[in-house]
Design a protein around this motif. Structure first.
Motif, PDB file in Angstrom:
ATOM      1  N   GLY A  11       0.899  -1.228  -0.019  1.00  0.00           N
ATOM      2  CA  GLY A  11      -0.251   0.108   0.085  1.00  0.00           C
ATOM      3  C   GLY A  11       0.896   1.287   0.282  1.00  0.00           C
ATOM      4  O   GLY A  11       2.262   1.062   0.339  1.00  0.00           O
ATOM      5  N   HIS A  12       0.303   2.259  -0.225  1.00  0.00           N
ATOM      6  CA  HIS A  12       0.925   3.563  -0.342  1.00  0.00           C
ATOM      7  C   HIS A  12       1.852   3.791   0.931  1.00  0.00           C
ATOM      8  O   HIS A  12       3.016   4.216   1.070  1.00  0.00           O
ATOM      9  CB  HIS A  12       0.250   4.907  -0.556  1.00  0.00           C
ATOM     10  CG  HIS A  12      -0.381   4.682  -1.897  1.00  0.00           C
ATOM     11  ND1 HIS A  12       0.346   4.835  -2.947  1.00  0.00           N
ATOM     12  CD2 HIS A  12      -1.818   4.688  -2.460  1.00  0.00           C
ATOM     13  CE1 HIS A  12      -0.592   4.988  -4.018  1.00  0.00           C
ATOM     14  NE2 HIS A  12      -1.578   4.690  -3.801  1.00  0.00           N
ATOM     15  N   TRP A  13       1.371   3.585   2.306  1.00  0.00           N
ATOM     16  CA  TRP A  13       1.840   3.996   3.430  1.00  0.00           C
ATOM     17  C   TRP A  13       2.885   2.936   3.709  1.00  0.00           C
ATOM     18  O   TRP A  13       4.230   3.133   4.197  1.00  0.00           O
ATOM     19  CB  TRP A  13       0.773   3.790   4.526  1.00  0.00           C
ATOM     20  CG  TRP A  13       0.108   2.489   5.059  1.00  0.00           C
ATOM     21  CD1 TRP A  13      -0.776   2.072   4.202  1.00  0.00           C
ATOM     22  CD2 TRP A  13       0.890   1.481   5.654  1.00  0.00           C
ATOM     23  NE1 TRP A  13      -1.090   0.812   4.592  1.00  0.00           N
ATOM     24  CE2 TRP A  13      -0.285   0.578   5.646  1.00  0.00           C
ATOM     25  CE3 TRP A  13       1.728   1.589   6.571  1.00  0.00           C
ATOM     26  CZ2 TRP A  13      -0.056  -0.759   6.324  1.00  0.00           C
ATOM     27  CZ3 TRP A  13       2.138   0.264   7.270  1.00  0.00           C
ATOM     28  CH2 TRP A  13       0.978  -0.854   7.142  1.00  0.00           C
ATOM     29  N   GLN A  14       2.760   1.691   2.975  1.00  0.00           N
ATOM     30  CA  GLN A  14       3.843   0.624   3.282  1.00  0.00           C
ATOM     31  C   GLN A  14       5.078   1.090   2.232  1.00  0.00           C
ATOM     32  O   GLN A  14       6.362   0.868   2.796  1.00  0.00           O
ATOM     33  CB  GLN A  14       3.293  -0.725   2.999  1.00  0.00           C
ATOM     34  CG  GLN A  14       2.258  -1.173   4.115  1.00  0.00           C
ATOM     35  CD  GLN A  14       1.586  -2.507   3.399  1.00  0.00           C
ATOM     36  OE1 GLN A  14       1.097  -2.328   2.093  1.00  0.00           O
ATOM     37  NE2 GLN A  14       1.298  -3.399   4.181  1.00  0.00           N
ATOM     38  N   ARG A  15       4.716   1.607   1.099  1.00  0.00           N
ATOM     39  CA  ARG A  15       5.533   1.789   0.276  1.00  0.00           C
ATOM     40  C   ARG A  15       6.680   2.908   0.735  1.00  0.00           C
ATOM     41  O   ARG A  15       7.786   3.063   0.667  1.00  0.00           O
ATOM     42  CB  ARG A  15       5.026   2.225  -1.218  1.00  0.00           C
ATOM     43  CG  ARG A  15       6.085   2.978  -2.088  1.00  0.00           C
ATOM     44  CD  ARG A  15       7.245   1.896  -2.751  1.00  0.00           C
ATOM     45  NE  ARG A  15       6.801   0.842  -3.170  1.00  0.00           N
ATOM     46  CZ  ARG A  15       7.440  -0.157  -3.198  1.00  0.00           C
ATOM     47  NH1 ARG A  15       8.698  -0.639  -3.010  1.00  0.00           N
ATOM     48  NH2 ARG A  15       7.016  -1.336  -3.829  1.00  0.00           N
ATOM     49  N   ASP A  16       6.012   4.159   1.617  1.00  0.00           N
ATOM     50  CA  ASP A  16       6.770   5.001   2.203  1.00  0.00           C
ATOM     51  C   ASP A  16       7.559   4.550   3.059  1.00  0.00           C
ATOM     52  O   ASP A  16       8.860   5.044   3.211  1.00  0.00           O
ATOM     53  CB  ASP A  16       5.590   6.052   2.691  1.00  0.00           C
ATOM     54  CG  ASP A  16       4.923   6.786   1.802  1.00  0.00           C
ATOM     55  OD1 ASP A  16       5.162   6.676   0.603  1.00  0.00           O
ATOM     56  OD2 ASP A  16       3.832   7.401   2.155  1.00  0.00           O
ATOM     57  N   ILE A  17       7.271   3.759   3.816  1.00  0.00           N
ATOM     58  CA  ILE A  17       8.057   3.085   4.871  1.00  0.00           C
ATOM     59  C   ILE A  17       9.338   2.487   4.346  1.00  0.00           C
ATOM     60  O   ILE A  17      10.508   2.501   4.769  1.00  0.00           O
ATOM     61  CB  ILE A  17       7.450   2.139   5.758  1.00  0.00           C
ATOM     62  CG1 ILE A  17       6.445   2.961   6.669  1.00  0.00           C
ATOM     63  CG2 ILE A  17       8.150   1.187   6.967  1.00  0.00           C
ATOM     64  CD1 ILE A  17       5.403   1.977   7.263  1.00  0.00           C
ATOM     65  N   VAL A  18       9.204   1.450   3.252  1.00  0.00           N
ATOM     66  CA  VAL A  18      10.082   0.513   2.599  1.00  0.00           C
ATOM     67  C   VAL A  18      11.308   1.702   1.841  1.00  0.00           C
ATOM     68  O   VAL A  18      12.269   1.502   1.883  1.00  0.00           O
ATOM     69  CB  VAL A  18       9.450  -0.179   1.576  1.00  0.00           C
ATOM     70  CG1 VAL A  18      10.564  -0.875   0.676  1.00  0.00           C
ATOM     71  CG2 VAL A  18       8.770  -1.431   2.551  1.00  0.00           C
ATOM     72  N   ASP A  19      10.491   2.753   1.232  1.00  0.00           N
ATOM     73  CA  ASP A  19      11.460   3.673   0.650  1.00  0.00           C
ATOM     74  C   ASP A  19      12.185   4.531   1.499  1.00  0.00           C
ATOM     75  O   ASP A  19      13.655   4.743   1.493  1.00  0.00           O
ATOM     76  CB  ASP A  19      10.535   4.730  -0.098  1.00  0.00           C
ATOM     77  CG  ASP A  19      10.048   4.226  -1.335  1.00  0.00           C
ATOM     78  OD1 ASP A  19      10.327   3.066  -1.906  1.00  0.00           O
ATOM     79  OD2 ASP A  19       9.071   4.693  -1.877  1.00  0.00           O
ATOM     80  N   ALA A  20      11.640   4.771   3.081  1.00  0.00           N
ATOM     81  CA  ALA A  20      12.610   5.237   3.850  1.00  0.00           C
ATOM     82  C   ALA A  20      13.898   4.533   4.230  1.00  0.00           C
ATOM     83  O   ALA A  20      14.700   4.842   4.967  1.00  0.00           O
ATOM     84  CB  ALA A  20      11.551   5.839   4.940  1.00  0.00           C
ATOM     85  N   HIS A  21      13.375   3.259   4.479  1.00  0.00           N
ATOM     86  CA  HIS A  21      14.429   2.137   5.069  1.00  0.00           C
ATOM     87  C   HIS A  21      14.446   0.987   4.106  1.00  0.00           C
ATOM     88  O   HIS A  21      13.849  -0.360   4.456  1.00  0.00           O
ATOM     89  CB  HIS A  21      13.822   1.639   6.528  1.00  0.00           C
ATOM     90  CG  HIS A  21      13.446   2.846   7.431  1.00  0.00           C
ATOM     91  ND1 HIS A  21      14.551   3.528   8.147  1.00  0.00           N
ATOM     92  CD2 HIS A  21      12.207   3.646   7.786  1.00  0.00           C
ATOM     93  CE1 HIS A  21      13.930   4.564   8.641  1.00  0.00           C
ATOM     94  NE2 HIS A  21      12.474   4.468   8.697  1.00  0.00           N
TER      95      HIS A  21
END
Length: 95
Positions: A11-21
Motif C-alpha cells: 500500500g502507499h503507506w507501506q511503500r513510504d516506509i520501505v522507501d525510507a528504510h
C-alpha cells in the motif's frame, strides 16, 4: 505465482516506509520466508597459493514472485550484491 491467485502489492503507506528504510524490508522477509547458508569459496592464485573466504548468503525461494520482486528492489537501492534465478533470490555481501 505460488499459492496466490491475487497480486501482492504494498500500500502507499507501506511503500513510504520501505522507501525510507530499504535495508529493513528484506531483513524481515529472509528470516520468515528464506534460508541462510555460508558460501565458501576457494580460488587458486597465479602464484599457486589458495585463497579462501566464506560469506553469509541468504536465499528467498518458494515464495510468490510478487514478494521476490519486492525484496529484489531493496538490494538494488542499497548496493548489496544479489542474483535472481527464475524462482529464487540470492543475496550476499558485496565484494
Amino acid at each position: 505465482m505460488v499459492g496466490h491467485a491475487h497480486r501482492i502489492r504494498l500500500g502507499h503507506w507501506q511503500r513510504d516506509i520501505v522507501d525510507a528504510h530499504p535495508d529493513r524490508f528484506p531483513r524481515g522477509l529472509f528470516p520468515s520466508d528464506g534460508r541462510h547458508t555460508t558460501n565458501r569459496v576457494r580460488s587458486r592464485r597465479s602464484d599457486g597459493s589458495v585463497r579462501g573466504y566464506a560469506d553469509p548468503r541468504r536465499f528467498l525461494g518458494a515464495t510468490p514472485d510478487d514478494i521476490v520482486r519486492l525484496a529484489e528492489a531493496a538490494p538494488d537501492r542499497t548496493g548489496i550484491a544479489h542474483r535472481r534465478a527464475p524462482r529464487d533470490l540470492a543475496v550476499g555481501r558485496a565484494r
